[in-house]
Design an enzyme around this catalytic site. Structure first.
Site, PDB file in Angstrom:
ATOM      1  N   GLY A   1       1.873  16.564  -2.791  1.00  0.00           N
ATOM      2  CA  GLY A   1       0.275  15.219  -3.169  1.00  0.00           C
ATOM      3  C   GLY A   1      -0.899  16.038  -3.012  1.00  0.00           C
ATOM      4  O   GLY A   1      -1.687  15.361  -3.337  1.00  0.00           O
TER       5      GLY A   1
ATOM      6  N   ASP B   1       5.161  12.219   8.573  1.00  0.00           N
ATOM      7  CA  ASP B   1       5.766  13.247   8.362  1.00  0.00           C
ATOM      8  C   ASP B   1       7.437  13.697   9.485  1.00  0.00           C
ATOM      9  O   ASP B   1       8.021  14.347   8.890  1.00  0.00           O
ATOM     10  CB  ASP B   1       5.298  14.388   8.134  1.00  0.00           C
TER      11      ASP B   1
ATOM     12  N   LYS C   1       7.309  10.581  -0.935  1.00  0.00           N
ATOM     13  CA  LYS C   1       7.771  11.534  -0.389  1.00  0.00           C
ATOM     14  C   LYS C   1       8.060  12.404  -1.407  1.00  0.00           C
ATOM     15  O   LYS C   1       8.751  12.723  -2.381  1.00  0.00           O
ATOM     16  CB  LYS C   1       7.600  11.335   0.674  1.00  0.00           C
TER      17      LYS C   1
ATOM     18  N   ARG D   1      12.866  10.158   1.558  1.00  0.00           N
ATOM     19  CA  ARG D   1      13.121  10.519   2.863  1.00  0.00           C
ATOM     20  C   ARG D   1      14.166   9.114   3.643  1.00  0.00           C
ATOM     21  O   ARG D   1      15.111   9.802   4.246  1.00  0.00           O
ATOM     22  CB  ARG D   1      11.976  11.238   3.460  1.00  0.00           C
TER      23      ARG D   1
ATOM     24  N   SER E   1      -2.884   5.499   4.048  1.00  0.00           N
ATOM     25  CA  SER E   1      -2.755   7.009   3.785  1.00  0.00           C
ATOM     26  C   SER E   1      -4.203   8.161   3.750  1.00  0.00           C
ATOM     27  O   SER E   1      -4.941   7.697   3.261  1.00  0.00           O
ATOM     28  CB  SER E   1      -2.287   6.867   2.056  1.00  0.00           C
TER      29      SER E   1
ATOM     30  N   LYS F   1      -0.930  21.782   7.680  1.00  0.00           N
ATOM     31  CA  LYS F   1      -0.813  22.024   6.204  1.00  0.00           C
ATOM     32  C   LYS F   1      -2.271  20.891   6.313  1.00  0.00           C
ATOM     33  O   LYS F   1      -2.986  21.726   5.087  1.00  0.00           O
ATOM     34  CB  LYS F   1       0.207  21.945   6.639  1.00  0.00           C
TER      35      LYS F   1
END
Ligand code: S3P
Length: 449
Positions: free
Chosen positions: A112, A336, A363, A367, A186, A39
């Site tokens: 995002g 993730d 997220k 989560r 990030s 992705k």
């Protein structure tokens, strides 16, 4: 050999519910599978293709909803992007600084990565006006983490709640060079600032507290930008105003999607599964290290480099997992995969503690909270910590009615847990899986037969 019964029903408001009835049998996960394209790399290939000169050819693009959002946005700004397919997508770029003012609002959907990376480009296009929005989830996710540093470079961006939430309005400006010390590891923040730096006259540096995925750096270099990387300080410096030229990008399979099958193979007795063509960039392989600490039986085969990214085939066999602690610098490299690691931990001997993972609260869903409640409903002994999870493994799980909260990785993690639970699990809003894994249920059926 008996297999679980898998079915999909329509749920409320166009949602779907996935039912997995495991009947307490040997569901061994076997065979040889491929997984969809990465992705992160798919987004970047579309974006860099859109701003480069000439033609970019993308093989293996992920056809999930998120890259589709990126393609729609960049088409609206003048890039020619052929119909999306996983064989070959052709992007005709506009050249740096030449994105057009779109006639309508840019909609990043659930993504995002689309919104944050795109903001760096929009903010640096002088005198053009852009408006950007997203779905319910994305409109509640923090954008100040990119808006603040962009504003220090001279950007003009307005949004709800003190310029922190989308919808956002951007008036492009000539931005200034900057050295940004990011408080969070990030890749979205790092990539946003680097993309903004493309239009800057001078150098833009980002230093992060721990190394996050480096796909932007690799691809920017391949397209012709000059980047200096200092691994000692986790810093990357981009020299502004390069000429980017279209390239051929071959997108490897997404290790974040492979993670579901790695855990399925590890926890279901009798399993032996080969996952081919998986991207194993070291900034993404925290999942392999964590499962290694848990004594999973995973081997890397056929290691190679494809278009600048390391790739391998991964074989997983069932083994008795052991608990471990997951914290510190490994977190950004498996950020993730924490929901599916929580599933692995539920079947491990001992108490697994996951810490330093507060980012999971912002997220696609919270989560930490969602995994604690939904896996808890299946009988897991799981406690939410402020910045992580504590999971006491060994309870056998039972089928239950659970909810993905429209979060793709939660939907798929719960489906894998269901394989090793007794009775029927119903996952509400399971269609979310198509954000990153459109054929998830097809592969689920295939590995069980
Ligand atoms: C991504 C970076 C990560 C990750 C996301 C994709 C990217 O987000 O969670 O799924 O492609 O740059 P953060 O940068 O917020 O950690």
């Amino acid at each position: 050999m008996a297999s679980p019964i898998i079915s999909i029903q329509d749920g409320a408001e166009n949602s779907q519910q996935l039912s997995i009835n495991s009947r307490n049998i040997e569901n061994a996960v076997t065979g040889n599978i491929t997984i969809p394209g990465d992705k992160s790399i798919s987004h970047r290939a579309l974006m860099l293709g859109a701003i480069a000169e000439g033609e970019t050819i993308i093989e293996g693009l992920l056809l999930g909803e998120d890259p589709r959002s990126t393609a729609v946005c960049f088409r609206a700004m003048g890039a020619e992007i052929s119909e999306l397919n996983s064989q070959q997508v052709i992007v005709k770029g506009v050249g740096i600084g030449n994105l057009q003012e779109p006639q309508d609002i840019l909609d990043a959907g659930n993504s995002g990565t689309t919104m944050r990376l795109m903001l760096g480009l929009l903010a640096s296009h002088p005198n053009r006006l852009f408006t950007v929005t997203g779905d319910n989830s994305l409109r509640s996710r923090p954008m100040s983490r990119v808006i603040k540093p962009l504003s220090s470079m001279g950007a003009s961006i307005w949004g709800r709640k003190g310029n922190s939430l989308a919808p956002l309005a951007v008036r492009g400006q000539q931005l200034r060079p900057m050295h940004y010390h990011s408080p969070i590891a990030s890749a979205q923040v790092k990539s946003c600032i680097l993309l903004a730096g493309l239009m800057v006259d001078g150098q833009t540096t980002v230093t992060e507290p721990a190394l996050s995925r480096d796909h932007s750096e690799r691809m920017l270099k391949a397209f012709g930008a000059t980047l200096d990387i200092d691994p000692q300080t986790n810093s990357v410096t981009l020299t502004g105003q390069p000429t980017l030229r279209g390239q051929k990008v071959i997108v490897p399979g997404d290790i974040s999607s492979a993670a579901f099958w790695l855990v399925a193979g590890a926890i279901v007795p009798g399993s032996d599964l080969l996952i081919t063509n998986v991207g194993v960039n070291p900034t993404r392989t925290g999942i392999l290290e964590a499962l290694g600490m848990m004594e999973a039986d995973i081997t890397k085969e056929n290691e190679r480099v494809v278009a600048g990214e390391p790739v391998a085939d991964l074989r997983v066999k069932h083994s008795q997992l052991k608990a471990c602690e997951i914290s510190g610098d490994i977190i950004p490299r498996l950020i993730d995969e924490i929901p599916i690691l929580a599933v692995a931990a539920a079947f491990a001997e001992g108490t697994t503690v996951i810490k330093d993972a507060a980012e999971l609260r912002v997220k696609e869903s919270d989560r930490l909270a969602v995994m604690a409640t939904e896996l808890g409903k299946m009988g897991a002994n799981i406690t939410e910590l402020e910045d992580g999870l504590e999971i006491v493994g060994g309870n056998s799980l039972r089928g239950a009615e659970v909810d993905s909260f429209s979060d793709h990785r939660i939907a798929m993690s719960l489906a894998i847990a269901a394989l090793n639970a007794t009775g029927e699990t119903i996952i509400h809003r399971a269609e979310a899986a198509s954000i990153s894994y459109p054929n998830f249920v097809t592969t689920l059926t295939a590995v069980l037969t």
